[in-house]
Design a protein around this motif. Structure first.
Motif, mmCIF file in Angstrom:
data_model
loop_
_atom_site.group_PDB
_atom_site.id
_atom_site.type_symbol
_atom_site.label_atom_id
_atom_site.label_comp_id
_atom_site.label_asym_id
_atom_site.label_seq_id
_atom_site.Cartn_x
_atom_site.Cartn_y
_atom_site.Cartn_z
ATOM 1 N N THR A 70 0.876 -1.066 -0.215
ATOM 2 C CA THR A 70 0.231 -0.123 0.103
ATOM 3 C C THR A 70 0.782 1.302 0.090
ATOM 4 N N SER A 71 1.999 1.229 -0.487
ATOM 5 C CA SER A 71 2.760 2.382 -0.524
ATOM 6 C C SER A 71 3.831 2.533 -1.508
ATOM 7 N N GLN A 72 4.216 3.497 -2.219
ATOM 8 C CA GLN A 72 5.269 3.814 -3.182
ATOM 9 C C GLN A 72 4.858 2.763 -4.470
ATOM 10 N N THR A 91 -1.957 8.392 1.454
ATOM 11 C CA THR A 91 -1.703 9.498 0.659
ATOM 12 C C THR A 91 -1.535 9.299 -0.841
ATOM 13 N N MET A 92 -2.066 9.932 -1.803
ATOM 14 C CA MET A 92 -1.680 9.822 -3.154
ATOM 15 C C MET A 92 -1.322 11.113 -3.696
ATOM 16 N N THR A 106 -1.715 16.563 -3.621
ATOM 17 C CA THR A 106 -1.420 15.643 -2.785
ATOM 18 C C THR A 106 -2.828 15.598 -2.153
ATOM 19 N N PHE A 107 -3.177 14.444 -2.189
ATOM 20 C CA PHE A 107 -4.602 13.787 -1.859
ATOM 21 C C PHE A 107 -4.693 13.115 -0.534
ATOM 22 N N VAL A 166 -6.020 2.509 2.246
ATOM 23 C CA VAL A 166 -6.434 1.348 1.434
ATOM 24 C C VAL A 166 -5.778 0.335 1.967
ATOM 25 N N SER A 167 -6.304 -0.867 1.746
ATOM 26 C CA SER A 167 -5.877 -2.318 2.283
ATOM 27 C C SER A 167 -5.253 -3.179 1.306
ATOM 28 N N THR A 168 -4.645 -4.167 1.414
ATOM 29 C CA THR A 168 -4.005 -4.996 0.294
ATOM 30 C C THR A 168 -5.405 -6.269 0.166
ATOM 31 N N GLY A 169 -5.306 -6.708 -1.251
ATOM 32 C CA GLY A 169 -6.277 -7.584 -1.299
ATOM 33 C C GLY A 169 -7.617 -7.366 -1.652
#
Length: 228
Positions: free
Chosen positions: A59-61, A81-82, A92-93, A98-101
């Motif tokens: 969920t990052s980078q 952070t998006m 920057t939003f 968000v979660s994995t899967g």
């Protein structure tokens, strides 16, 4: 006794909300797999929109697009952070984590002045400053980093239309049933490019179902049956 069935000839299909076969998505490894365009988008101005389904392994980078100048375009820096880079600078939003899967529907809509982000059909992160969009590559944030790790499906681009909030909601929320959420993007006026990632695709080419800008997968990628 004869039964007369009603005729639907000439009745227009409602805009959005029409289920159709969606059997495949594209799995990316987060190491080097990405997609290149036949023709890049160096300067999309005015009204425009991009939508798609994303499912994260991390969920990052995670990069979704890079700009043609190899600066990041659309990047998830952290679970909440998006970043989205436009000609007006990097916006920057702050978004719900968000979660994995889990599949999420994302949409970015700009009218040349205001940029909006939607997740699962609901605006998130407030209004930002819009500018020209520059898309050079999909699924990495720069030329050598931030490759997307997860699954992607049903990405559409409108290069002359800012989708309404109701249209974004309809695209994201046609069905609550996992595996049948995707809808026919060509029902929405102004669609210029649509990549379905496995449905009708073979090898390392992803067909543009509306325009003529096919994607290629130079480092691979796997079409899988996990779909939104």
């Amino acid at each position: 006794m004869s039964i007369i069935l009603p005729s639907f000839a000439g009745i227009a299909k409602p805009s959005g909300g029409v289920p159709f076969a969606n059997a495949k998505s594209l799995e990316l490894d987060g190491v080097d797999e990405h997609a290149t365009l036949g023709s890049t988008f160096p300067s999309i101005s005015g009204s425009k929109s991009i939508t798609g389904w994303l499912r994260f392994n991390v969920t990052s980078q995670n990069g979704v697009t890079t700009t043609t100048s190899n600066q990041f375009g659309w990047l998830f820096w952290a679970s909440n952070t998006m970043y989205f880079r436009t000609g007006a600078g990097t916006q920057t939003f702050s978004i719900p984590a968000v979660s994995t899967g889990q599949w999420y529907h994302f949409a970015l809509v700009g009218d040349g002045t205001t940029l909006k982000c939607y997740i699962d059909g609901t605006q998130q992160g407030g209004d930002k400053v819009d500018g020209t969009w520059s898309i050079g590559t999909f699924f990495r944030g720069t030329s050598s980093a931030y490759y997307f790790d997860g699954d992607v499906d049903e990405i559409g681009i409108w290069t002359g239309t800012a989708l309404s909030a109701s249209n974004v909601s309809a695209i994201a929320n046609y069905s609550g049933t996992s595996g049948s959420k995707a809808t026919d993007l060509s029902d929405y006026t102004g669609l210029t490019h649509w990549w379905r990632f496995g449905d009708g695709d073979t090898g390392t080419t992803v067909t543009d179902n509306v325009g003529s800008n096919n994607l290629s997968l130079p480092s691979g990628g796997t079409f899988i049956t996990q779909v939104p």
